[in-house]
Design an enzyme around this catalytic site. Structure first.
Site, PDB file in Angstrom:
ATOM      1  N   ASN A  23       0.119   8.896  20.778  1.00  0.00           N
ATOM      2  CA  ASN A  23       1.250   7.999  20.552  1.00  0.00           C
ATOM      3  C   ASN A  23       2.583   8.743  20.423  1.00  0.00           C
ATOM      4  OD1 ASN A  23      -0.400   5.852  20.864  1.00  0.00           O
ATOM      5  ND2 ASN A  23      -0.652   5.402  18.689  1.00  0.00           N
ATOM      6  N   ARG A 122       1.586  -9.550  20.671  1.00  0.00           N
ATOM      7  CA  ARG A 122       2.263  -8.272  20.486  1.00  0.00           C
ATOM      8  C   ARG A 122       3.725  -8.466  20.913  1.00  0.00           C
ATOM      9  NH1 ARG A 122      -1.579  -3.197  21.975  1.00  0.00           N
ATOM     10  NH2 ARG A 122       0.070  -2.164  20.795  1.00  0.00           N
ATOM     11  N   ARG A 397      -8.645   6.344  27.524  1.00  0.00           N
ATOM     12  CA  ARG A 397      -7.193   6.199  27.413  1.00  0.00           C
ATOM     13  C   ARG A 397      -6.650   7.064  26.283  1.00  0.00           C
ATOM     14  NH1 ARG A 397      -5.491   0.583  26.039  1.00  0.00           N
ATOM     15  NH2 ARG A 397      -3.787   1.905  25.393  1.00  0.00           N
TER      16      ARG A 397
HETATM   17  N1  EPU Z   1       5.936  -6.608  15.808  1.00  0.00           N
HETATM   18  C1  EPU Z   1       6.782  -7.683  15.856  1.00  0.00           C
HETATM   19  N2  EPU Z   1       7.876  -7.600  16.690  1.00  0.00           N
HETATM   20  C2  EPU Z   1       8.140  -6.506  17.448  1.00  0.00           C
HETATM   21  C3  EPU Z   1       7.250  -5.420  17.392  1.00  0.00           C
HETATM   22  C4  EPU Z   1       6.145  -5.488  16.556  1.00  0.00           C
HETATM   23  O1  EPU Z   1       6.578  -8.686  15.195  1.00  0.00           O
HETATM   24  O2  EPU Z   1       9.141  -6.506  18.176  1.00  0.00           O
HETATM   25  C5  EPU Z   1       4.755  -6.654  14.911  1.00  0.00           C
HETATM   26  C6  EPU Z   1       3.427  -6.580  15.665  1.00  0.00           C
HETATM   27  O3  EPU Z   1       3.018  -7.851  16.102  1.00  0.00           O
HETATM   28  C7  EPU Z   1       2.517  -5.973  14.627  1.00  0.00           C
HETATM   29  C8  EPU Z   1       3.447  -5.059  13.811  1.00  0.00           C
HETATM   30  O4  EPU Z   1       4.771  -5.494  14.094  1.00  0.00           O
HETATM   31  O5  EPU Z   1       2.031  -6.979  13.780  1.00  0.00           O
HETATM   32  C9  EPU Z   1       3.342  -3.583  14.134  1.00  0.00           C
HETATM   33  O6  EPU Z   1       3.510  -3.368  15.533  1.00  0.00           O
HETATM   34  P1  EPU Z   1       4.137  -2.028  16.119  1.00  0.00           P
HETATM   35  O7  EPU Z   1       5.350  -2.363  16.896  1.00  0.00           O
HETATM   36  O8  EPU Z   1       4.271  -1.014  15.012  1.00  0.00           O
HETATM   37  O9  EPU Z   1       2.992  -1.554  17.114  1.00  0.00           O
HETATM   38  P2  EPU Z   1       3.159  -0.885  18.532  1.00  0.00           P
HETATM   39  O10 EPU Z   1       4.370  -0.001  18.527  1.00  0.00           O
HETATM   40  O11 EPU Z   1       3.017  -1.888  19.592  1.00  0.00           O
HETATM   41  C10 EPU Z   1       1.880   1.295  17.891  1.00  0.00           C
HETATM   42  C11 EPU Z   1       0.697   2.041  18.417  1.00  0.00           C
HETATM   43  C12 EPU Z   1      -0.577   1.258  18.124  1.00  0.00           C
HETATM   44  C13 EPU Z   1      -0.683   1.019  16.627  1.00  0.00           C
HETATM   45  C14 EPU Z   1       0.583   0.375  16.082  1.00  0.00           C
HETATM   46  C15 EPU Z   1       0.618   0.265  14.580  1.00  0.00           C
HETATM   47  C16 EPU Z   1       1.619   3.190  20.302  1.00  0.00           C
HETATM   48  C17 EPU Z   1       1.695   3.344  21.771  1.00  0.00           C
HETATM   49  N3  EPU Z   1       0.845   2.223  19.844  1.00  0.00           N
HETATM   50  O12 EPU Z   1       1.885   0.031  18.565  1.00  0.00           O
HETATM   51  O13 EPU Z   1      -1.624   2.119  18.516  1.00  0.00           O
HETATM   52  O14 EPU Z   1      -1.781   0.180  16.356  1.00  0.00           O
HETATM   53  O15 EPU Z   1       1.741   1.130  16.487  1.00  0.00           O
HETATM   54  O16 EPU Z   1       0.487   1.506  13.995  1.00  0.00           O
HETATM   55  O17 EPU Z   1       2.227   3.948  19.576  1.00  0.00           O
HETATM   56  C18 EPU Z   1      -3.645   2.717  19.530  1.00  0.00           C
HETATM   57  O18 EPU Z   1      -3.229   3.884  19.593  1.00  0.00           O
HETATM   58  O19 EPU Z   1      -4.842   2.391  19.739  1.00  0.00           O
HETATM   59  C19 EPU Z   1      -2.714   1.643  19.184  1.00  0.00           C
HETATM   60  C20 EPU Z   1      -2.956   0.386  19.431  1.00  0.00           C
END
Ligand code: EPU
Length: 429
Positions: A23, A122, A397
């Site tokens: 990540n 998401r 992945r």
């Molecule tokens: N959220 C919102 N609005 C937004 C963005 C997020 O409501 O604009 C909410 C999401 O729905 C969720 C929470 O905020 O409930 C956290 O989401 P976040 O944006 O932190 O997740 P992400 O950036 O999409 C990354 C990791 C995920 C990991 C999450 C949480 C990467 C590429 N992915 O996702 O990793 O689960 O942070 O730590 O960095 C994995 O590696 O398997 C993976 C899924």
């Protein structure tokens, strides 16, 4: 199509080296296009998600030189502005970092809405809000996020939810903006700090990463650097849980123990021993596991990306454990697979009640997402008899050389060609 075939073991023993953080890599590689120069990045994990990003950058005109399997040089001077279509973004979530990076570099971006693991909605509303506050217009049309700005101007942005992706995307867009950007309620994950360190190595002025408030003072341009990505917290945690679940004695090397504290704490509570060294942790477990309650939280809380692996461990721990998933709304889809292996788990919304059983039994199971896939592998290692894990492309992945690494610890796991593809159709339902 390939599967993993796993036979249960009586313990894991030995040492395992942890790769660079997925990540962090999927954010740092797009960030490299912000520099008007050649950037050398080391300790890149050799995994499918990283290959997707490299492929996209290369398709956009960046010159990529493979120095060795974990080091590349990116020269993005020849990279030209273009839209990024769905066939390139559909496979992985982090493709949305191209929006922030292209907006930063070209002041415009057109990137298809990302794919990736599905565990409920998401949304990217916080990313969009951040871009808009920097002065960009953003529209979502025909599945594409289209954004442009005459100029980007620093702003104070309060994130309504703690979001890793939105924090990173705003950082990418803001480093070359005019003036000061302040991100409040920022995510604090280790890869946020790693991205900030990378951007600063290229001449950016990012302060406060790792706290709730990140301050970014825009600079005119970014330059060449050599940077080494941090070890993968979740890969390390996965091997820690595997060691504790199977029992035995495993030294997990090339880690930052501070990043693993929430995982270590829960493993100790469940009956394992964790010893920290400067850049390694040793997990041993000889006595039976006992129940413990876990709630996933943004960093420094227990990572949601360790939730499925921990549920497998708790499914063979004596007593009733409660898992609460506080980050994603629907991250228990894999539980049905564990039930097929004899686990006793009831899910109600974000809570899973796990009644420990004496043992799991081998079965054919499906990797419903990346971390759930890793959890199925651990379940196969602790189960009696043979387990076949299907859909392992999702595991590839995010886990470099998982078969070799586990075999070196004494696991009986191998990658096999799926004999009968019809089996998948039946399983997907
Ligand atoms: N959220 C919102 N609005 C937004 C963005 C997020 O409501 O604009 C909410 C999401 O729905 C969720 C929470 O905020 O409930 C956290 O989401 P976040 O944006 O932190 O997740 P992400 O950036 O999409 C990354 C990791 C995920 C990991 C999450 C949480 C990467 C590429 N992915 O996702 O990793 O689960 O942070 O730590 O960095 C994995 O590696 O398997 C993976 C899924």
């Amino acid at each position: 199509m390939e599967n993993f075939e796993i036979n249960g073991v009586n313990g894991l023993f030995g040492e395992v080296n942890i790769s660079g953080a997925k990540n962090a890599a999927v954010a740092i590689l797009p960030a490299a296009i912000l520099a008007d120069d050649v950037v050398r990045i080391e300790n890149i994990p050799n995994i499918a998600d990283v290959s997707f990003v490299i492929k996209i950058l290369s398709r956009m005109g960046a010159q990529i030189k493979l120095i060795n399997k974990n080091t590349i040089e990116i020269d993005s001077r020849p990279l030209a502005y273009q839209s990024v279509p769905y066939e390139l973004t559909s496979r992985f979530r982090a493709s949305y970092y191209l929006i922030g990076a292209m907006l930063g570099r070209f002041k415009k971006a057109q990137v298809s809405m990302p794919g990736g693991c599905y565990f409920g909605d998401r949304p990217i509303d916080q990313h969009i809000k951040g871009f808009e506050m920097l002065g960009a217009k953003v529209e979502v049309q025909n599945g594409m996020v289209c954004t442009s700005a005459d100029k980007l101007i620093g702003a104070s942005i309060y994130m309504d939810v703690v979001s890793v992706g939105a924090t990173i995307n705003v950082m990418l867009a803001a480093v070359l903006a005019r003036g000061l950007t302040i991100i409040e309620n920022a995510a604090k994950e280790p890869h946020i700090v790693d991205l900030a360190n990378f951007l600063n190595s290229m001449g950016a002025d990012v302060r406060g990463a790792g706290t709730d408030v990140i301050k970014i003072r825009g600079v005119e341009s970014l330059h060449s650097c050599t940077y080494s990505i941090i070890p993968d917290q979740i890969e390390a945690g996965t091997y820690m849980v595997a060691a504790a679940a199977c029992g035995g004695d495993v030294v997990i090397k090339n880690v930052i123990p501070k990043h693993l504290e929430s995982i270590s704490a829960k493993l100790i509570e469940a009956g394992a021993t964790v010893i920290e060294y400067d850049d390694a942790v040793r997990v041993t477990r000889w006595k039976p596991l006992n129940k413990c309650n876990v709630k996933t939280m943004p960093h420094p809380g227990f990572p949601t990306d360790m939730q499925p692996q921990m549920v497998v461990l708790l499914s063979i721990s004596a007593g009733t454990s409660i898992m609460t998933e506080a980050v994603w709304e629907n991250r228990y889809q894999y539980v049905n697979q564990l039930l097929r292996m004899g686990a006793n788990i009831q899910v109600d919304g974000r809570v899973a009640v796990i009644e420990g059983v004496d043992c799991l039994t081998g079965a054919t199971v499906w990797a419903t997402d990346l971390r759930a896939g890793a959890a199925m592998v651990i379940a196969g290692l602790v189960a009696k008899g043979k387990t076949v894990v299907e859909n392992i492309k999702l595991i590839d992945r995010g886990y470099e050389n998982i078969v070799d690494k586990l075999q070196a610890l004494g696991a009986d796991i191998r990658r096999v060609s799926a004999a009968d593809e019809d089996a998948h159709i039946i399983n997907v339902g």
